[in-house]
Design an enzyme around this catalytic site. Structure first.
Site, PDB file in Angstrom:
ATOM      1  N   GLU A 237      77.416  -4.911  -8.013  1.00 27.85           N
ATOM      2  CA  GLU A 237      77.558  -6.241  -8.600  1.00 27.85           C
ATOM      3  C   GLU A 237      76.409  -7.115  -8.125  1.00 27.85           C
ATOM      4  OE1 GLU A 237      81.309  -8.145  -8.048  1.00 27.85           O
ATOM      5  OE2 GLU A 237      82.482  -6.419  -8.748  1.00 27.85           O
TER       6      GLU A 237
ATOM      7  N   GLU B 239      86.324  -3.457  -3.777  1.00 27.81           N
ATOM      8  CA  GLU B 239      86.125  -4.366  -2.646  1.00 27.81           C
ATOM      9  C   GLU B 239      87.266  -4.271  -1.626  1.00 27.81           C
ATOM     10  OE1 GLU B 239      83.516  -7.968  -4.530  1.00 27.81           O
ATOM     11  OE2 GLU B 239      85.636  -7.973  -5.054  1.00 27.81           O
TER      12      GLU B 239
END
EC number: 3.2.1.23
Length: 632
Positions: free
Chosen positions: A261, A187
């Protein structure tokens, strides 16, 4: 969702000698040249007792998954600079080999930053000893540490890759392993402080022998800043907005789509609710993702537990630390039991795969061992002279810069700062307390200092007195732009009547196994009185007649007290294992105690209670994680 995927032959142990691994071709994945969809689930070896790894993997297979994803926590594998640990519950090689044995491919997410609601996002706290440290950038002090870590990690990982490509740095690399993809950082688009950093991490992996498909992982807002050339971009989300998967086309064309995710639930903070995510909404969203032709990884399939002091924290509008449980309202519970999500997903995946799935393993029985009496205690003030050698300093020193642990500083737990004062007055922290300080004059409790309370009045008194600040590190922030500011303890001066305090004795209370063992043998333990105010250690015994089973410890108000006082805030140790924190503000009310950590016969329970103790704790067979609130 027609029955068109039969991957019964595409399992690691049946494809030894393969050469291709996972590849992309137009809009699909190929595994060993055959079309492949990733049906993945996240499970972290460091959050699950080693004895249960295989059970959770078998449940993955029974749900219809073919791939396991895991992070690798740098701050556990290198707790002290230059000292590496890949043993016992941190045996990554054993974990990955067990995945292969049980027919699961692996997507490895080695960081160095992992987020994961884990202290400092998995980065070692000793990095913050450098006052100029710039985490997650190409700052020399950071990259040198990453390089040293990867030099130890990659020789474990490289031989377990799927592709049988000879690599000179790893001559023993002859047969394929379960790893089909490796994630570059994590991320980064939500951080994005250094445009050269992602290329650095990518090359750090490639130069050490990583040959599998590289991936990145970001939410929609961070996607464009988190990509790196040569890695497949993937998305993270919970709600499938219209056109969200097509958004991947803005950064890469003609590539398979993957949700790295898909959030099956959510995590909890102290003082908040226990978040849950509707099972039907979750399964319907998974079905919609699959209808669009995408691959998916369920984050989390099994959350597990933030044992010890390893929970992370959020810092948006205010600081909020995460609870000990990482149940996450995931597909399996914190203790590995089935939920309705499991059976709904199993039904969905079985329709797609078109072949019988393995039968779900039997669940482990849970035990209720009843009331446990804490019959002895010793005050923290009585422990100090016997077990702890103070560090003397004119100025306050933050936790990470204490000269401890071979100059790696203190990472977790508590620090006690002592100094001498004359008289009372106005105590002001100048917001230098991280994260919460109990304030004592001699042994008298005065109040607390934290992010919201920065001043206290100290009572007047005659002569010189000891001022004591017991500071707790409640967990470092794991996400966002404040990572470089996560030093703990006293991070600057504290003032009494506008004069900075000086000449401290500083006691480290990291509560490592060696300390807990010494505590067991110390003189001074005595019978618990009807009422006692901490900080203090309490201990008792749990006797188990038969084979130990999982249980949950409930710390509740004592029935001995009319005002229902007892067990406000602290930490629980069982047979030397740190189960984690409890706090009466909730939402979590029980701590998970795995059966493998118990012994047949006598089991020692030690509780460090900061304030008001009870007399008993309860061993129950059902967890209680607090009042629920649905994720919006």
């Amino acid at each position: 969702l027609s029955s068109r995927f039969n991957w019964s032959e595409l399992v690691p142990l049946r494809l030894w000698g393969r050469t291709l691994g996972l590849q992309t071709e137009s809009s699909q994945f190929l595994l060993e040249g055959m079309p492949f969809r990733i049906f993945g689930g996240s499970m972290h070896y460091f959050r699950v007792p080693r004895e249960y790894w295989e059970d959770r993997m078998l449940k993955m297979k029974a749900c219809g998954l073919n791939t396991l994803t895991t992070y690798v926590p740098w701050n556990l594998h290198e707790q002290e600079r230059g000292k590496f640990d890949f043993s016992r519950n941190l045996d990554l090689e054993a974990f990955l080999s067990l995945a292969a044995k049980n027919g699961l491919w692996v997507i490895l997410r080695p960081g160095p930053y992992i987020c994961s609601e884990w202290d400092l996002g998995g980065l070692p706290s000793w990095l913050l000893q450098d006052p100029e440290m710039q985490l997650r950038t190409t700052y020399k002090g950071f990259t040198e540490a990453v390089d040293a870590y990867f030099d130890h990690l990659m020789p474990i990982v490289v031989p377990l890759q799927a592709s049988t490509i000879h690599y000179p740095l790893c001559p023993q690399y002859k047969k394929g392993g379960p790893i089909i993809a490796v994630q570059v950082e994590n991320e980064y688009g939500s951080y994005a402080k250094d445009s050269n950093y992602m290329t650095y991490v990518k090359m750090a992996l490639l130069s050490r022998g990583i040959v599998e498909l590289l991936m990145t992982s970001d939410n929609k807002n961070g996607l464009s800043l988190g990509v790196v050339e040569g890695a497949l971009a993937t998305l993270n989300f919970q709600k499938l907005e219209p056109g969200l998967l097509k958004y991947l086309d803005t950064v890469q064309r003609d590539q398979p789509k993957m949700v790295m995710e898909y959030w099956t639930g959510w995590f909890d903070n102290w003082g908040g609710p226990h978040y849950v995510f509707d099972a039907d909404e979750m399964v319907n969203t998974v079905a919609s993702i699959l209808k669009l032709g995408a691959s998916i990884n369920l984050y989390m399939f099994h959350g597990g537990t933030n044992f010890g002091f390893m929970n992370g924290a959020l810092e948006a509008d205010e600081y909020k630390s995460d609870v000990t449980s990482y149940d996450y309202d995931a597909v399996l519970t914190e203790a590995g039991d089935y939920t309705s999500k499991f059976f709904k997903l199993r039904q969905l995946f079985s329709m797609i795969i078109g072949q019988p799935l393995p039968l779900p393993p039997m669940i482990e029985s849970k035990a209720s061992y009843g009331a446990i009496l804490l019959h002895q205690y010793i005050s923290l003030w009585d422990v100090l002279p016997s077990l702890l050698q103070p560090i003397k300093s004119e100025f306050p020193i933050n936790m990470e810069n204490l000269h401890l642990n071979d100059s790696s500083g203190q990472s977790y737990g508590y620090v006690l700062y002592e100094t001498v004062i004359f008289g009372g007055g106005h105590l002001h922290s100048r917001d230098h307390v991280r994260d919460r300080a109990q304030v004592f004059v001699n042994t008298m409790y005065v109040g607390e200092l934290d992010y919201n309370t920065v001043e206290l009045s100290l009572p007047e008194g005659q002569g010189f007195r000891q001022l004591r600040l017991l500071v707790e590190n409640r967990g470092r922030v794991n996400y966002g732009l404040a990572l470089n500011e996560q030093r703990k303890g006293l991070i600057g001066d504290v003032f009494l009547n506008k004069t900075p305090l000086r000449n401290f004795k500083i006691y480290s209370l990291e509560m490592k196994p060696g300390f807990m063992k010494s505590l067991r043998d110390i003189a001074g333990w005595s019978a618990v009185p009807d009422y006692f105010v901490g900080p203090a250690f309490f201990r008792g015994r749990l006797w188990i007649e038969h084979q130990p089973q999982d249980t949950f410890l409930k710390l509740q108000a004592s029935p001995f007290f009319k005002k229902k006082l007892g067990w406000e805030k602290g930490v629980v140790f069982v047979n030397g294992q740190n189960l984690g924190r409890y706090w009466k503000i909730g939402p979590q009310e029980t701590l998970y105690l795995p059966g493998p950590w118990l012994w047949k016969g006598s089991n020692e329970i030690v509780i460090f209670e900061e304030r008001t103790a009870g007399r008993i704790i309860q061993s129950v067979d059902i967890p209680y994680l607090g009042r629920t609130q649905y994720v919006d």
